[in-house]
Each structure stands twice: as C-alpha cells, then as structure tokens.
Design a protein around this motif. Structure first.
Motif, mmCIF file in Angstrom:
data_model
loop_
_atom_site.group_PDB
_atom_site.id
_atom_site.type_symbol
_atom_site.label_atom_id
_atom_site.label_comp_id
_atom_site.label_asym_id
_atom_site.label_seq_id
_atom_site.Cartn_x
_atom_site.Cartn_y
_atom_site.Cartn_z
ATOM 1 N N PHE A 134 30.997 -63.670 -42.297
ATOM 2 C CA PHE A 134 31.738 -62.425 -41.793
ATOM 3 C C PHE A 134 31.837 -61.298 -42.429
ATOM 4 C CE2 PHE A 134 35.354 -64.366 -42.342
ATOM 5 C CZ PHE A 134 36.022 -63.239 -41.950
ATOM 6 N N ALA B 85 28.297 -63.352 -35.155
ATOM 7 C CA ALA B 85 29.007 -62.871 -35.113
ATOM 8 C C ALA B 85 29.862 -63.697 -34.265
ATOM 9 C CB ALA B 85 29.151 -61.421 -35.117
ATOM 10 N N GLY C 81 28.642 -60.101 -43.892
ATOM 11 C CA GLY C 81 28.044 -59.288 -43.117
ATOM 12 C C GLY C 81 28.572 -57.982 -42.274
ATOM 13 N N GLY C 82 30.079 -57.945 -42.455
ATOM 14 C CA GLY C 82 30.235 -56.341 -42.400
ATOM 15 C C GLY C 82 29.826 -55.478 -43.236
ATOM 16 N N PHE D 32 31.086 -66.697 -34.775
ATOM 17 C CA PHE D 32 31.994 -66.795 -35.509
ATOM 18 C C PHE D 32 33.273 -66.571 -35.099
ATOM 19 C CE2 PHE D 32 35.172 -64.678 -37.783
ATOM 20 C CZ PHE D 32 35.934 -65.107 -38.354
ATOM 21 N N LEU D 33 32.822 -66.206 -33.882
ATOM 22 C CA LEU D 33 34.618 -65.627 -32.538
ATOM 23 C C LEU D 33 33.929 -66.424 -31.494
ATOM 24 C CD1 LEU D 33 35.345 -62.865 -31.718
ATOM 25 C CD2 LEU D 33 34.311 -62.876 -29.899
ATOM 26 N N ILE E 157 22.578 -61.098 -37.301
ATOM 27 C CA ILE E 157 23.868 -60.645 -37.761
ATOM 28 C C ILE E 157 24.808 -60.818 -36.301
ATOM 29 C CG2 ILE E 157 25.502 -58.639 -38.389
ATOM 30 C CD1 ILE E 157 23.259 -57.326 -40.089
#
Lengths: 330, 356
Positions: free
Chosen positions: A3, B127, A6-7, B130-131, B123
C-alpha cells in the motif's frame, strides 16, 4: 508493503492521467456535459409535493429512465419530488405509508404486487391523497383506488411481439427471463407463447453477464431448433448477441427495452426490433397527471389506463429515436 | 497479493497442517485430503450429465462449462485462501463490478488510455482489500461484518457514482477508447483449438490455481495461511506475522476480483452498476464444496477449483439437459449441504485420529 508503494503509484497514475487527458477517442463528449444532469428538484414553485414510489431494484437502467422522466416533469411543473424505491413488496408498502404520514399532495406508485400494497394505498385514499399507478398493476389499479394509470400492458406487449415474430417465421423462440419470479416478465413470455406456441422460457442470472452469456450459449447448443431469441431487457440483449456469436447460431434476436447499444444494434440490423414501453414517459406522465389533477381537476385517460407501450423500435424509425437514447430519455 | 506476505523474516516452523501430521493408511490419507470429496462429487455429476444431457457430450460444451467455471473460479481461489486463513469476504462479488466501473468511467470521463484506468482500478481494489483486512485486524470485529459493510458501501457507491458520472446507471461503452484491444487481449480474448473456443480466463484460472497451490504447499506463506486459520494465537506465539498474512489474503481476494471485473468489462464493453451482487456466495460455495472448512485452517486450491467446476457444470448441465433452470438454486443448495456434511465427517475423523 504494497500500500505504500501503491501511494506512489496513485500519484504517478494521477499525473499520467492529467497529462494524457483528452488524448484518446471514445470518451465523454466534452461539449455537452454542462446541460446534463436532467434531474434535480426545482424550487417547488407550485407548492405541491409528490411522492414517487417504485419497486426499482437499485441500479436498473430501465428504472433510471422512469425516474429521469419523473424528475423532469417535477422540474417543468415546479413540483417537489420525493423519490423512493424498494423491490421488496412489504417495504414498498411502508414507503407509501411514509408518504401518507408526511402529508404529501399526491402519490405516484407502481402497483407490482397489488395485494401487498392495497392496505397502504387505502390509507392514502382515506387521507384524501390522490394516487396514480404506473408501470405495473394495470388490472388492479382501479379497485385499489388509484385514479389513473400509465404503463404498458405486459401481456399485450408480449402478444404484439409474438405476432411480429410469428410473421417473421418464428417457430421455436426462446424467451429469456432475467429475474426469477417476476410477474411482468412471465406475462411477457406468456403473451409471446399465446401467439407462438413453440415458445420456451429460460431463466438466467441477470446480475452476472458472463453467466447470462454462457447459459444462453448452452441453450443454443442444446437445442439447435431455436430460431428466435426474445430478451426482456437491454443488457441481456447484449449478452445474447455474444452468446449467439459463440454458438454460431443464426437465430434472430429481439428485445424489450431500449438503450444506446440496443438502438445501435437495431440500426446495424443485429437486433430485429425492440419493444419499448417508454419508461421516461411513464415517469413524466405520472407526475404531470397528478399535477394537473391537483391544479385543475383533470382526469387523464378518461377512466381508462393510458398505455405507454408497446412501442416498436425497428429499422423504420430508429434514425429518429437513436439520439434520444443518448439523452437517457428513450 | 499473496507474494507480499513472503517478506523475509525468519519464522520458526508454523504448526503443521492436520493432513501432514499423521501417517495413516492410504485410504484414510486420501479421505483426509480436502479435495477428494469434491473430486468424487465432480465425477459423479459429470457422468450423470453425460448420460442425461446429449448436448453436454461435446467438447464445445465442456469448454463453455470451463469458461463459466473460470469466471467464478478465479475469485474463488482467493476466497478459498482467505477462508483457509479463517476469514470471509462478502464484498468479493460487488468488487468485480466496482473494478470495471472505476476503469471504464475514469477512462471515459477523462478520455485517457484504458491502461491508466485499469491500473487505477487495481490500486483501488487493493486498497479496498487492505482496508478490509486492516479493519478486521485492527478492530477484532468478525470479517463477516466488516466485509458486509464494505459490500454495502461498494454497492451503493457503484450506483451513486455511475449515476453522477454518466447520468445513467449503465457505464459508457468503452470499445472506442485507446487500449481497449490490448487489454481485451489480456483479459477477454479467446482462441480456437480445433472445434472448441478456449477463453483466456480458463488459462488464467489454471495459473492462479497453480500459483495458490504452490504457495500453500511450498512457500512459507502457505504455512502461515494454514497457521493463522487454524489458531491465530498459537500462530502469533510462534512468530507468524498474523496481521500481514491476513491483510495479504484480503488483498489477494480483491486482486482476483479486479481481474474478473476486467474480464467482464472488456468482454461486454458496458456494465450495469447493480451487477455482481450475490456472486460472493458462489465463491464461498465453490470453496466449501471444494473441501475448505468454514472454520479455517483446512482446504486447498485444487479443491476450490473443483468446487467452481462443479458449479459451472451444474449451472449449465441443467440447461444442456433441457430441464427447467428454475431448479438450479435448489440443486446448488443440496450440493452445498452434502459438501458440508462430507467436510464435517472428515473433520471428525481427523480430530478422532489426533486424540487417539
């Protein structure tokens, strides 16, 4: 970790996106977006508030047009529109009850499950709130106490479509039902069958395009004698064209409902015709008729249902209709 | 993705899988393999439809079944891994639609190459995964509830955003936007092999199953997955990175959901924003029919693949046989119950042997 990387990717992607804006065809037509968004309630200058209650399953393109029509009418006539929907009959009854409780000036509702909604509609008429029906309930709206009705007669629509494909030589059509247990879809297929006795129904999972395609493909492989495929909404029509191509079937395709792609396919000759019940008109007329009734005591239809369909869209009239599908009004 | 959980950290040997810890006779060892029950069921159903449905007997039909199985099976691989790791993901069905919508609407609105949209959507999906994982680990609330929340958020956002952007609930036709054909080749192409059409999703499916099998059997993260599903406390005690493993699993599910979403988008050009709802249960059914225990710690990728294959076979077999497909869900339910019973039986045998 991913992640964090990812940013960085987001940032890069955003930059690429900004840099690449407008470098590719096929996207949004950038000239027209200012006047889009046809909905929205105007200031409510007439002072009327109309509740609009449907059995829409969220995300259905058909209902989106009904709603767009209702919102346009509300805007044109200065009515405040309160839209609500629930596919579950008992919850739809509660929504009608809510409208009665909040003392709206009028209620437009679909009467898809007349028995379940009868009680709620009665509380509305008891409270002297005028009710009009739309889309479903053509046989029951009067006894429920609704003043007017706007919609298509599904059985009649099925029969008209049946006559048409019978004239086109259909002997063994397939009628594709994309929602299990829907009364109006069954009525269309039954209407079809009354004109073409060889009609066979098939059930598909309308929420999964890949599943629709492979199910129809399997059916075409199982029964080579199918000569016509009748789909009951526009997305299933698209899936059917894919299945047909895969199965190498030469069956003709016709559909209910209209959208940009169906319209295009009608123009290209891939779809024979579309049976349009003009959902935009259903929404528009339901709101307008209540407005006229409240304002002027009008009775639209003169005690009879007002039919918005079946309206056939085929090669003969597609040129005129195609632009309207792009506005989400047909 | 599953690779992410492989980061270097010398971990002591995690608790072994139940199947590997004993050396009973061949018959018992076979019975204790999670996929055997499913394999037997698949064979029985296959033979059954061969007899009952003439149209089922052709190779074309077999590959249509494989295609149908692959669109369920790809996500089911991830859902199976996640369930072995002791968690659920109810948002796995709608995220396939979200993935397609993000790609198509972003590229359409800004008029950019679809590769950019696809990358952005990837992405976005990672995300979400991941969340999901982070919230589950952080709050200790069961994943069933957390992902139920995500499910509703995504479902609503799919509708709301689509309507805002396109002024209808159908995503725009993207077939004229740059990148369509190259992405189509990756996600939704097919090729003829003699008389049959092979969809690329079938190959991707096999690849993902092989990869998941390799991870579970050979990679250290595979041991971690069994360990966190079997007993998170003891896994943590022996140094397994529980949080990272579970978050990685959630991300694997959303990655695979993205993948199927890309397939659907590039095969059908447009999407209806309400689609995908209900498929999360099909993934779970595929995993359970394939021998994955709902309580975690047991199962394998081949079993999940067989589960998805059974799904595809039953779904289309009924059509090939010319029966009324209204009954399909009833068949599916019976099969699920049978699978759960077999699993229960296997689990009892396994525990009885361990205590003996």
């Amino acid at each position: 970790m991913t992640f964090i990387r990812g940013g960085r990717i987001v940032a890069i992607a955003a930059l690429v996106a900004l840099g690449a804006t407008a470098c590719s065809g096929g996207g949004r037509d950038k000239g027209e977006d200012s006047e889009q968004g046809g909905g929205g309630n105007a200031a409510g200058s007439s002072g009327y508030t109309i509740a609009f209650v449907t059995h829409e399953t969220p995300g259905d393109a058909f209902w989106d047009k009904v709603r767009a029509g209702a919102e346009q009418a509300a805007k044109d006539e200065g009515v405040t529109l309160k839209y609500s929907n629930d596919p579950d009959a008992s919850k739809q009854a509660v929504l009608i009850q809510n409208a009665v409780d909040s003392k709206v000036s009028g209620i437009a509702t679909t009467l898809v499950t007349p028995n379940a909604l009868a009680g709620a509609v009665k509380t509305a008429t008891d409270a002297k709130i005028p009710v009009v029906g739309l889309n479903a309930g053509i046989d029951q709206y009067k006894q429920l106490g609704a003043l007017m009705y706007f919609g298509s007669d599904e059985t009649l629509a099925g029969q008209s479509a049946g006559e048409r494909i019978a004239a086109g030589g259909a002997k063994h059509p397939l009628c594709v039902i994309h929602q299990q247990g829907s009364v109006s879809l069954e009525a269309r297929c039954a209407g079809l069958k009354s004109k073409v006795p060889g009609t066979e129904n098939i059930q598909v999972n309308g929420a999964d395009d890949a599943a629709v395609t492979s199910t129809i493909q399997a059916k075409l492989a199982q029964d080579k004698s199918i000569d016509y495929i009748m789909t009951l909404n526009s997305q299933v029509a698209q899936d059917t064209l894919k299945a047909q191509e895969q199965a190498g079937s030469s069956a003709k395709v016709a559909t209910f409902d209209l959208d940009t792609q169906v319209a295009q396919n009608v123009q290209d000759g891939k779809i024979e015709f579309s049976v349009d019940q003009q959902p935009y008109a259903q929404g528009y007329l339901a709101v307008s008729s209540l407005y006229l009734y409240l304002k002027n005591g009008n009775d639209i239809g003169g005690g009879r249902p007002v039919l918005t369909g079946p309206s056939f869209v085929d090669k003969s009239n597609i040129a005129k209709i195609l632009p309207f599908t792009k506005n989400n009004t047909r | 993705m599953s690779h992410d959980v492989q980061a270097a950290r010398p971990a002591p040997a995690a608790p072994e899988t139940p199947a590997a810890s004993r050396r009973p006779g061949l018959g018992n060892r076979l019975l204790l393999r999670p996929e055997v029950g499913a394999l037997v069921a698949a064979l029985v159903i296959f033979l059954f439809f061969l007899v009952a449905a003439p149209a089922f007997r052709s190779m074309e039909s077999f590959f249509t079944v494989l295609y149908q199985a692959s669109t369920i099976g790809i996500v089911a691989v991830g859902v199976g891994l996640l369930m072995i790791g002791g968690e659920f993901d109810l948002s796995a069905g709608v995220i396939t639609t979200s993935a397609g919508l993000v790609t198509s609407m972003f590229s359409w609105w800004f008029g950019v190459n679809l590769w950019v949209g696809a990358l952005l959507s990837l992405i976005f999906c990672l995300a979400v995964g991941f969340l999901n994982g982070w919230l589950v680990m952080r709050t200790g609330i069961p994943s069933f509830l957390i992902t139920l929340g995500t499910f509703f958020v995504l479902q609503g956002a799919n509708l709301g955003v689509t309507k805002l952007v396109t002024n209808s609930v159908t995503s725009p036709d993207i077939s004229q936007i740059a990148g369509f054909s190259s992405l189509g080749a990756v996600f939704s192409s097919n090729f003829g092999l003699g008389p049959v059409t092979v969809w690329i999703t079938v190959l991707w499916w096999l690849l993902f199953v092989a990869l998941a099998t390799w991870i579970l059997q050979r990679a250290r993260s595979g041991n971690w997955i069994y360990a966190v599903g079997g007993s998170p406390e003891s896994a943590r005690a022996v140094g397994v990175p529980v949080v990272r493993t579970k978050i990685g699993l959630f991300m694997a599910v959303s990655f695979l959901g993205w993948f199927v979403g890309m397939h659907t988008l590039f095969r059908f050009n447009t999407l209806q924003a309400g689609n995908g709802v209900g498929n999360e249960f099909l993934y779970i059914i595929a995993a359970v029919v394939g021998g994955t225990l709902l309580t975690g710690g047991f199962g394998n990728a081949a079993g999940v693949a067989i589960g998805a294959f059974i799904f595809g076979m039953t779904n289309l077999g009924i059509v090939y046989a010319g029966w009324d497909p209204n009954w399909f869900k009833a068949f599916l339910g019976v099969m699920l119950l049978l699978a759960v019973l077999v699993n229960l039986y296997v689990k009892r045998m396994a525990t009885a042997r361990r205590t003996a």
